[in-house]
Scaffold this active site. Structure first.
Site, PDB file in Angstrom:
ATOM      1  CB  VAL A 133     -16.905  -4.655  -7.345  1.00 43.42           C
ATOM      2  CG1 VAL A 133     -18.292  -4.288  -7.842  1.00 43.42           C
ATOM      3  CG2 VAL A 133     -15.895  -4.506  -8.469  1.00 43.42           C
ATOM      4  N   GLY A 189     -20.421  -6.913  -1.566  1.00 45.37           N
ATOM      5  CA  GLY A 189     -19.169  -6.438  -2.163  1.00 45.37           C
ATOM      6  C   GLY A 189     -18.256  -7.621  -2.414  1.00 45.37           C
ATOM      7  CE  LYS A 190     -16.155 -13.149  -3.302  1.00 43.48           C
ATOM      8  NZ  LYS A 190     -16.963 -14.051  -2.468  1.00 43.48           N
ATOM      9  N   GLY A 191     -13.918  -8.597  -3.951  1.00 44.07           N
ATOM     10  CA  GLY A 191     -12.701  -8.058  -4.559  1.00 44.07           C
ATOM     11  C   GLY A 191     -11.581  -9.045  -4.491  1.00 44.07           C
ATOM     12  CG  ASP A 231     -13.693 -15.912  -2.201  1.00 39.21           C
ATOM     13  OD1 ASP A 231     -14.865 -16.162  -1.890  1.00 39.21           O
ATOM     14  OD2 ASP A 231     -13.250 -16.170  -3.344  1.00 39.21           O
TER      15      ASP A 231
END
Ligand code: NAD
Length: 433
Positions: A72, A117-119, A158
């Site tokens: 995202v 952003g991250k995912g 992460d």
């Protein structure tokens, strides 16, 4: 730090649903304070892009399994999207959206030229072999294709991903570029191993930053850290390094919780001994000989001065907030305290150093790695630490002083500063067309 093969988790599935509600309440509360322009509020309330990929991977057995991966991209007004990739059963679109949004505020607050952003992939890595995880990672990278890139969207480690994961991503991404561009794309990810473009000290940057924030707070409030008792939820990259530096400062680790259980020893748990033990116990803290196994549900009620949640989101809630003994919560994790839990704690005078400030050492370290790769440089550890110290101090001072001036808690202060910087960029540029 993270071992990719871990014992089967005994814990209940952590309820990450509702993280988006949490981050939106935090955002709207700060937006009200600064009287954010309504058009900019509309823009920042929604994510720019949401990429969901389903991709097949051949397992060791020869069978094919289909995985779902997310990326995202919340906002890039200040620069390329930046944020981690998480491998966990709780990864879904709600969690990815919320975590991407937190990254936008975090990079803005830190004064970096990045967006958020991250995912990740919805999976339990303990169920897969190392070679399966490598194929899953490489195939995910291939599926994301041009949705990531060193000047567009730059992932990082992460939960349950580490420097090895980043090395696989970098290698796969570079292999898909035209020959003349391959090595110039190394900075498509940060958090790489130090033999493959990684930054010396990136491994400890987040936990060290958490420690620095505690130290800066202690200096401002005349608190002596020596002898203070602290507890840590999550003994992975962030939890371990934060504990390592706090212990060096004379504070005493008295309880730890990870995905497999909790341990407590009010006389103190030696951080390095526990770390060595986890290496021989498939990453788990359970049954550590110098502590007692403890009740997992009573972890946050442990007697201590400082609490460092460094695992998942939504851990401190209205249910356990009233039982918390700590007077300082330093958020190593992203979104560990939900809004209802936070309101109860603030009423009781507990200080919370918010995630977007407290754990920002990681993204600052990532920025240094990105600069190092982009400029073809190799930075020394002492140089990295000196730059990190300076950057973290600037951020802490800004947030602390704004909160004093405006009479608000540290989270609202951090959000106000972060959002104002993005508002300024939109006002200067206008909206196309
Ligand atoms: P990690 O995978 O290295 O460690 C995670 C730890 O949390 C492990 O000890 C695991 O056992 C524990 N854990 C998992 N589920 C748990 C549960 N239900 N209850 C208790 N413990 C549980 O991950 P990390 O990189 O240390 O990340 C931890 C947190 O810090 C995450 O919220 C992440 O988003 C945040 N963070 C990480 C970085 C970074 O640079 N790695 C940067 C900023 C923020």
């Amino acid at each position: 730090m993270t071992t990719m093969t871990k014992p089967k988790e005994k814990s209940k599935k952590v309820p990450l649903r509702g993280m988006m509600e949490n981050v939106m309440e935090q955002f709207n509360s700060a937006a009200d304070h600064i009287d954010l322009h309504p058009n900019i509020r509309k823009i920042l309330s929604i994510t720019n892009n949401e990429i969901i990929v389903h991709f097949p991977v051949k397992m060791d057995s020869g069978d094919v399994e289909i995985f779902t991966g997310y990326r995202v991209q919340h906002n890039n007004a200040l620069g390329p999207y930046k944020g981690g990739l998480r491998y966990h059963p709780t990864v879904d679109i709600d969690a990815a959206r919320a975590l991407a949004m937190w990254m936008t505020w975090k990079t803005s607050l830190a004064g970096l030229p990045y967006g958020g952003g991250k995912g990740g992939i919805q999976l339990d890595p303990s169920k897969y072999s190392q070679s399966e995880l490598e194929r899953i990672t490489r195939r995910f990278t291939f599926a994301l294709a041009d949705n990531i890139g060193p000047e567009h969207d730059i992932p990082a480690p992460d939960v349950n991903t580490n420097s090895q994961t980043m090395a696989w991503i970098a290698d796969t991404y570079m292999s898909t570029r035209p020959p003349a561009e391959r090595t110039a794309n190394q900075h498509v990810v940060t958090g790489k191993p130090d033999g493959s473009g990684g930054l010396e000290g990136r491994d400890r940057a987040t936990g060290y930053g958490v420690f620095l924030n505690i130290k800066f707070w202690a200096a401002r409030t005349n608190v002596e850290l020596k002898g203070k008792k602290f507890i840590v939820q999550g003994f992975g990259n962030v939890g371990y390094w934060a504990s390592h530096f706090l212990e060096k400062e004379g504070a005493k680790l008295v309880a730890v919780q990870d995905a497999f259980g909790s341990i407590e020893n009010q006389k103190g748990i030696t951080v390095e001994d526990l770390f060595e033990y986890t290496k021989s116990n498939k990453g788990s803290i359970v049954d550590f000989p110098d502590a007692e196994n403890a009740d997992k549900d009573a972890f946050f009620a442990t007697d201590c001065d400082i609490c460092i949640p460094a695992a998942l989101g939504n851990q401190i809630t209205k249910e356990n907030a009233p039982t918390i003994k700590a007077t300082l919560i330093a958020e190593g994790a992203n979104g560990p305290t939900n809004v209802e839990g936070e309101q109860l704690l603030l009423k009781r005078g507990v200080t919370i150093i918010p995630d977007i400030l407290c754990n920002s050492g990681g993204v600052v370290g990532s920025y240094f790695e990105w600069l190092q790769n982009r400029n073809g440089e190799l930075w020394q550890l002492d140089e990295v630490i000196a730059k990190l110290d300076k950057k973290m101090k600037e951020s802490f001072d800004k947030v602390y002083e704004y909160s004093e001036r405006e009479g608000m808690d540290l989270r609202t202060s951090a959000f106000c500063i972060a959002i104002k910087r993005i508002e300024k960029a939109y006002i200067q540029r206008g909206i196309f067309p």
